[in-house]
Design a protein around this motif. Structure first.
Motif, PDB file in Angstrom:
ATOM      1  N   ASN A   1       5.720 -12.436   2.215  1.00  0.00           N
ATOM      2  CA  ASN A   1       6.516 -11.258   2.590  1.00  0.00           C
ATOM      3  C   ASN A   1       7.997 -11.599   2.685  1.00  0.00           C
ATOM      4  O   ASN A   1       8.857 -10.820   2.280  1.00  0.00           O
ATOM      5  N   ALA A   2       8.279 -12.792   3.250  1.00  0.00           N
ATOM      6  CA  ALA A   2       9.668 -13.214   3.389  1.00  0.00           C
ATOM      7  C   ALA A   2      10.304 -13.367   2.008  1.00  0.00           C
ATOM      8  O   ALA A   2      11.442 -12.944   1.764  1.00  0.00           O
ATOM      9  N   ASN A   3       9.536 -13.942   1.100  1.00  0.00           N
ATOM     10  CA  ASN A   3      10.037 -14.108  -0.264  1.00  0.00           C
ATOM     11  C   ASN A   3      10.345 -12.744  -0.897  1.00  0.00           C
ATOM     12  O   ASN A   3      11.387 -12.556  -1.510  1.00  0.00           O
TER      13      ASN A   3
ATOM     14  N   ALA B   1       7.111   2.431   9.879  1.00  0.00           N
ATOM     15  CA  ALA B   1       6.320   2.874   8.720  1.00  0.00           C
ATOM     16  C   ALA B   1       5.600   1.697   8.051  1.00  0.00           C
ATOM     17  O   ALA B   1       4.432   1.795   7.710  1.00  0.00           O
ATOM     18  N   ASN B   2       6.292   0.578   7.893  1.00  0.00           N
ATOM     19  CA  ASN B   2       5.701  -0.517   7.122  1.00  0.00           C
ATOM     20  C   ASN B   2       4.666  -1.318   7.898  1.00  0.00           C
ATOM     21  O   ASN B   2       3.698  -1.800   7.330  1.00  0.00           O
ATOM     22  N   LEU B   3       4.912  -1.473   9.182  1.00  0.00           N
ATOM     23  CA  LEU B   3       3.998  -2.328   9.933  1.00  0.00           C
ATOM     24  C   LEU B   3       2.987  -1.520  10.751  1.00  0.00           C
ATOM     25  O   LEU B   3       2.006  -2.066  11.238  1.00  0.00           O
TER      26      LEU B   3
ATOM     27  N   PHE C   1       0.675  -8.778   6.461  1.00  0.00           N
ATOM     28  CA  PHE C   1       1.278  -8.922   7.779  1.00  0.00           C
ATOM     29  C   PHE C   1       0.236  -8.987   8.893  1.00  0.00           C
ATOM     30  O   PHE C   1       0.378  -9.728   9.865  1.00  0.00           O
ATOM     31  N   TYR C   2      -0.839  -8.234   8.740  1.00  0.00           N
ATOM     32  CA  TYR C   2      -1.818  -8.151   9.831  1.00  0.00           C
ATOM     33  C   TYR C   2      -2.579  -9.445  10.052  1.00  0.00           C
ATOM     34  O   TYR C   2      -3.206  -9.620  11.092  1.00  0.00           O
ATOM     35  N   SER C   3      -2.494 -10.326   9.078  1.00  0.00           N
ATOM     36  CA  SER C   3      -3.160 -11.613   9.270  1.00  0.00           C
ATOM     37  C   SER C   3      -2.506 -12.378  10.431  1.00  0.00           C
ATOM     38  O   SER C   3      -3.084 -13.316  10.962  1.00  0.00           O
TER      39      SER C   3
HETATM   40  N1  LIG Z   1       9.723 -10.221   6.199  1.00  0.00           N
HETATM   41  C1  LIG Z   1       9.808  -8.955   5.824  1.00  0.00           C
HETATM   42  N2  LIG Z   1      11.007  -8.419   5.506  1.00  0.00           N
HETATM   43  C2  LIG Z   1      11.117  -7.129   5.128  1.00  0.00           C
HETATM   44  N3  LIG Z   1      10.085  -6.295   5.031  1.00  0.00           N
HETATM   45  C3  LIG Z   1       8.874  -6.767   5.335  1.00  0.00           C
HETATM   46  C4  LIG Z   1       8.646  -8.105   5.739  1.00  0.00           C
HETATM   47  N4  LIG Z   1       7.332  -8.263   5.988  1.00  0.00           N
HETATM   48  C5  LIG Z   1       6.751  -7.083   5.716  1.00  0.00           C
HETATM   49  N5  LIG Z   1       7.665  -6.186   5.325  1.00  0.00           N
HETATM   50  C6  LIG Z   1       7.424  -4.791   4.956  1.00  0.00           C
HETATM   51  O1  LIG Z   1       6.196  -4.402   5.467  1.00  0.00           O
HETATM   52  C7  LIG Z   1       5.344  -3.954   4.419  1.00  0.00           C
HETATM   53  C8  LIG Z   1       3.918  -4.288   4.740  1.00  0.00           C
HETATM   54  O2  LIG Z   1       3.698  -5.667   4.659  1.00  0.00           O
HETATM   55  P1  LIG Z   1       2.290  -6.236   4.395  1.00  0.00           P
HETATM   56  O3  LIG Z   1       2.344  -7.705   4.380  1.00  0.00           O
HETATM   57  O4  LIG Z   1       1.343  -5.622   5.352  1.00  0.00           O
HETATM   58  O5  LIG Z   1       1.891  -5.702   2.974  1.00  0.00           O
HETATM   59  P2  LIG Z   1       2.678  -5.942   1.590  1.00  0.00           P
HETATM   60  O6  LIG Z   1       3.498  -7.170   1.714  1.00  0.00           O
HETATM   61  O7  LIG Z   1       3.333  -4.692   1.194  1.00  0.00           O
HETATM   62  O8  LIG Z   1       1.486  -6.164   0.636  1.00  0.00           O
HETATM   63  P3  LIG Z   1       1.253  -7.433  -0.258  1.00  0.00           P
HETATM   64  O9  LIG Z   1       0.734  -8.443   0.712  1.00  0.00           O
HETATM   65  O10 LIG Z   1       0.284  -6.974  -1.253  1.00  0.00           O
HETATM   66  O11 LIG Z   1       2.567  -7.813  -0.836  1.00  0.00           O
HETATM   67  C9  LIG Z   1       5.890  -4.622   3.184  1.00  0.00           C
HETATM   68  O12 LIG Z   1       5.600  -3.879   2.031  1.00  0.00           O
HETATM   69  C10 LIG Z   1       7.376  -4.644   3.466  1.00  0.00           C
HETATM   70  O13 LIG Z   1       7.955  -3.409   3.127  1.00  0.00           O
END
Ligand SMILES: Nc1ncnc2c1ncn2[C@@H]1O[C@H](COP(=O)(O)OP(=O)(O)OP(=O)(O)O)[C@@H](O)[C@H]1O
Length: 821
Positions: free
Chosen positions: A34-36, A91-93, A127-129
């Protein structure tokens, strides 16, 4: 609850998700990934909007484990990526908008996922992991400044593992991050192993060494022995010693010192050194010389880049020049499986895994509709172009020659890679050296590829005319001789004089069943190979290709089949055929009349061995396979008549060597020919046998038997000749009648088909106790027992079979409806 915090409920799926037990190690990989993504997004945005870079200079990921003042153990993952606004945090988390989520949950909840990290990553629920290892998670984030949000403020998302709510509030520390996201995991008591820097290094090495091209730093502390200044050392040494003016003791110290001097050990002291260690200092894999990259590295890079936890089947790493002056490096991968979605609409799918980079900066993975030929949309590619401008947009790309050239280069490479593997496997098969381990490896590899992609190659050969020959060469088919062959294999093994590639197609049938078909029997007995086509795409493939290396495909269920050795003695063959036709003329004429609703003509067969007859499609008529497809399509449509016409373009072929056919000939010959001598009963009986024979031929040849209601029963026994127009009646009725005849049972005796009627309508509301059942015992209702008694007492209540009944007149008996009873 933090001041000013807004509280939200999770979507129910999030709550479920967080309960899943899974290999915990994956959390770090997911967070780094996610960071990448956040960093790549920042870099990409900065190409058009440099303002987003303000706030923090570095683009990196840092990991730090520490013990908090409150005693908790914390692991912090920070990136200086694009960051999230408070709305985005929510929204994202707080929601799972992923289509695969439900599927994932169902699968994860029903399987034991402990030990395999595959599931969670494969579905991208990253993220949920975090909650696998944490009691509480804080995500502090400061979005990069943009024109829409020029003065972002840092907010915190906070959630605990056992709550079904989360909070978002302004970070009391202010904008401490500069830019990006900081994830603080408050580790569970049973997850303290993740505080250990060696463990973290191992994990990053194992799962994330190819996950990012941004530097990943780990905060470490080590103790170092450093030489100490003399005065300092005295001062230090004096501390543990009791301060005393005593001479003896002074001496003792001197003694100690002199001992140390003898060993030549300088005076040292332990100090703690803080250090940020970079965990991924390797060059990106695609920029390296392929010779220096191990298979394992290619596999791990694949896993990290495409989030596919099954190893790829093959890859090719190459450098190229697009021809328009853009040089690039690329790795293409052949995944071990096709997404289910691929076959849902293969012609609509567009490639979504071509990761285009310019000078190592990720630009896009969406190169549009035409990035690759449709059949190849499953390929996974990393391509890094040196000479494209960094700020290239998708639009400029599309108008750029580069994309077109890239498409053709990648396509060529995919085919080359596949062909090489195919040829190696074939060569080894031919060499047939059993001890050769290499050959097994090649053969196995190819077998795996063929298993997944055989149908893709067929589709490719149909769709991609330019590459038709190369893709067609990769296709394999089952044969009557039990082995899978390619078309080239087939040609190599063809018999002398054979000028056709024989095939039999029947979608959905097993190849074992196809091998037993009437159409294959003679070819098989004579030692010819017949391709057995049972996949939906097979017939489309042969119809499009029409021939392979100039040898036409011949459907063995169609007219026009030639073994190729008929010519050897054409005069004799012709003579024989003529004599047979002469001999069988009465039967042919009879059959022509009897089968005129079904076929166009009746002929003596050259393709049957033991079967008495078969229905063969005309060259331009429907085979059973096509007819099935067409029946489904044209039902009631405007080209119904054409369909009916094409359906009739069939021949009935009879086998003159079959005793059944010989017997039938005799019976036909025995029928008196004079009108006044006609034996109507014998004729009707023979007609019935004939019609079962024709239907049998239809079934044997894979066609459906017309069995619809429009066929009415003829008044068999009628003495009025005008009523004697025998109509084909229902197939099963005829079979039934013939069975009765052979068993000596009356052909016309009706079966008693009365049934016990349902009791009268009960309009009372359903009472509660009527429906309640004891959980543990099956309760037998006394009334139900009475029902059994009744049945015994009523001998007319018999099972009703799905066979149509006929009355004394031979007319259909309408099933008696219950009301009438
Ligand atoms: N470190 C981060 N910086 C910015 N946004 C983040 C970060 N981590 C998560 N997000 C946001 O939260 C969303 C959800 O993250 P999550 O890991 O649950 O799924 P994802 O990364 O979208 O899916 P995938 O694992 O298939 O890439 C991401 O799509 C991103 O928009």
């Amino acid at each position: 609850t933090q001041d000013g915090a807004k509280k939200f409920d999770y979507q129910s799926d999030v709550a479920r998700l967080r309960k899943i037990v899974i290999n915990r190690d994956v959390f770090l990989r997911e967070l780094i990934s996610n960071a990448n993504d956040a960093l790549e997004k920042l870099r990409l945005t900065s190409l058009t909007d440099p303002e987003v870079l303000h706030g923090a200079e570095q683009m990196n990921i840092t990991l730090r484990a520490y013990k908090d003042e409150d005693g908790s153990s914390r692991l912090v993952i920070t990136d200086t990526g694009i960051g999230m606004s408070p709305e985005e945090l929510t929204a994202n988390l707080g929601t799972l908008a992923k289509s695969g989520t439900t599927e994932f949950l169902a699968k994860a909840e029903s399987t034991d996922t402990t030990g395999t990290g595959n599931l969670i990553g494969a579905f991208g629920l990253g993220f949920y992991s975090s909650f696998l290892v944490s009691d509480r998670v804080y995500v502090a984030s400061l979005a990069a400044p943009s024109s829409a949000n020029p003065n972002p403020t840092q907010h915190v998302f906070s959630s605990s593992a056992d709550e079904s709510t989360f909070e978002v509030y302004p970070d009391p520390r202010g904008n401490s991050l500069g830019r990006g996201t900081e994830i603080t995991l408050v580790l569970r008591d049973d997850a303290l192993e993740y505080m250990d820097t060696t463990k973290i290094m191992d994990l990053v090495n194992k799962h994330s060494s190819f996950a990012t091209s941004f530097p990943v730093y780990l905060f470490t502390q080590r103790t170092e022995e450093v030489p100490v200044e003399d005065e300092e050392s005295e001062a230090e040494e004096s501390t543990p010693l009791p301060s005393s003016e005593d001479e003896d003791e002074e001496e003792a110290v001197v003694e100690e010192v002199s001992e140390q001097e003898e060993e030549k050990t300088p005076k040292t002291q332990s100090i703690t050194v803080d250090e940020w260690v970079q965990l991924n200092s390797q060059l990106p894999i695609w920029t390296r010389d392929p010779k220096t990259v191990s298979d394992e590295e290619y596999e791990r890079f694949y896993e990290a880049t495409f989030k596919d936890h099954e190893k790829p089947l093959a890859w090719a790493h190459f450098t190229g020049d697009s021809g328009s002056g853009v040089s690039f490096r690329a790795i293409i991968y052949i995944p071990s499986h096709l997404d289910n979605s691929y076959w849902q609409n293969p012609m609509e799918t567009s490639a979504k895994d071509i990761r285009l980079m310019v000078k190592r900066v990720f630009i896009t993975n969406d190169l549009g509709e035409d990035a690759l030929p449709k059949w190849a949309s499953w390929i996974k590619v990393v391509v890094d172009a040196e000479d494209l401008p960094l700020n290239v947009s998708r639009e400029t790309l599309q108008s750029n020659k580069f994309l077109k050239q890239l498409k053709s280069i990648i396509t060529r490479r995919i085919i080359q890679t596949l062909s090489k593997l195919h040829d190696a496997a074939m060569k080894d098969k031919k060499d047939g050296d059993e001890d050769d381990v290499e050959s097994d490896v090649d053969g196995d590899k190819w077998a795996e590829i063929s298993k997944v992609y055989n149908n893709v190659f067929k589709l490719g050969a149909v769709e991609d005319i330019k590459n038709r020959d190369k893709l067609g060469a990769l296709v394999t088919f089952s044969t009557n001789q039990g082995k899978d062959v390619s078309l080239d294999d087939y040609l190599e093994n063809r018999k002398k004089g054979q000028k056709q590639i024989f095939y039999l197609a029947d979608m959905g049938k097993s190849t074992e069943d196809l091998a037993k078909s009437v159409f294959v029997e003679k070819l098989h007995a004579r030692g010819y190979q017949v391709l057995l086509l049972s996949e939906p795409l097979d017939e489309i493939f042969v119809q499009n290709l029409k021939n392979w290396k100039r040898l036409p495909f011949q459907d063995v269920a169609k007219a026009g089949l030639k073994f190729g050795d008929e010519e050897e003695d054409p005069a004799e063959e012709k003579e024989k055929q003529k004599a047979l036709t002469e001999q069988y003329k009465p039967l042919l004429d009879w059959l022509k009349k009897e089968s005129k609703d079904v076929v166009r003509d009746v002929v003596i067969s050259n393709r049957l061995v033991t079967s008495p007859c078969a229905i063969v499609a005309d060259t331009h008529g429907y085979t059973a396979n096509i007819e099935k497809m067409m029946n489904a399509q044209v039902a009631g449509g405007s080209n119904k008549f054409m369909h009916e016409y094409a359906k009739k373009m069939k021949l009935l072929e009879i086998n003159p060597r079959s005793p059944l056919i010989e017997g039938l000939l005799k019976r036909v010959e025995q029928l008196p020919s004079e009108e006044e001598e006609r034996d109507l009963e014998a004729e009707d009986e023979l007609r019935e046998v004939t019609s079962v024979l024709i239907d049998g031929a239809l079934v044997r040849s894979g066609f459906g038997v017309p069995d619809s209601n429009e066929y009415v029963l003829s008044p068999l026994q009628s003495s009025d000749p005008s009523q004697r127009d025998f109509k084909r009646n229902r197939f099963f009725t005829r079979v039934d009648r013939i069975l009765r005849r052979s068993l000596g049972v009356s052909e016309t005796a009706p079966t008693d088909s009365t049934v016990k009627p349902a009791p009268p309508v009960d309009s009372k509301p359903v009472e509660e106790e009527e429906l309640s059942f004891d959980d543990t015992h099956v309760r037998i209702d006394p009334e139900m027992m009475g029902l059994f008694d009744q049945q015994e007492a009523a001998p007319q209540a018999q099972a009703h079979w799905e066979v149509e009944e006929i009355d004394d007149e031979g007319n259909a008996v309408k099933p008696v409806s219950h009301d009438e009873l």
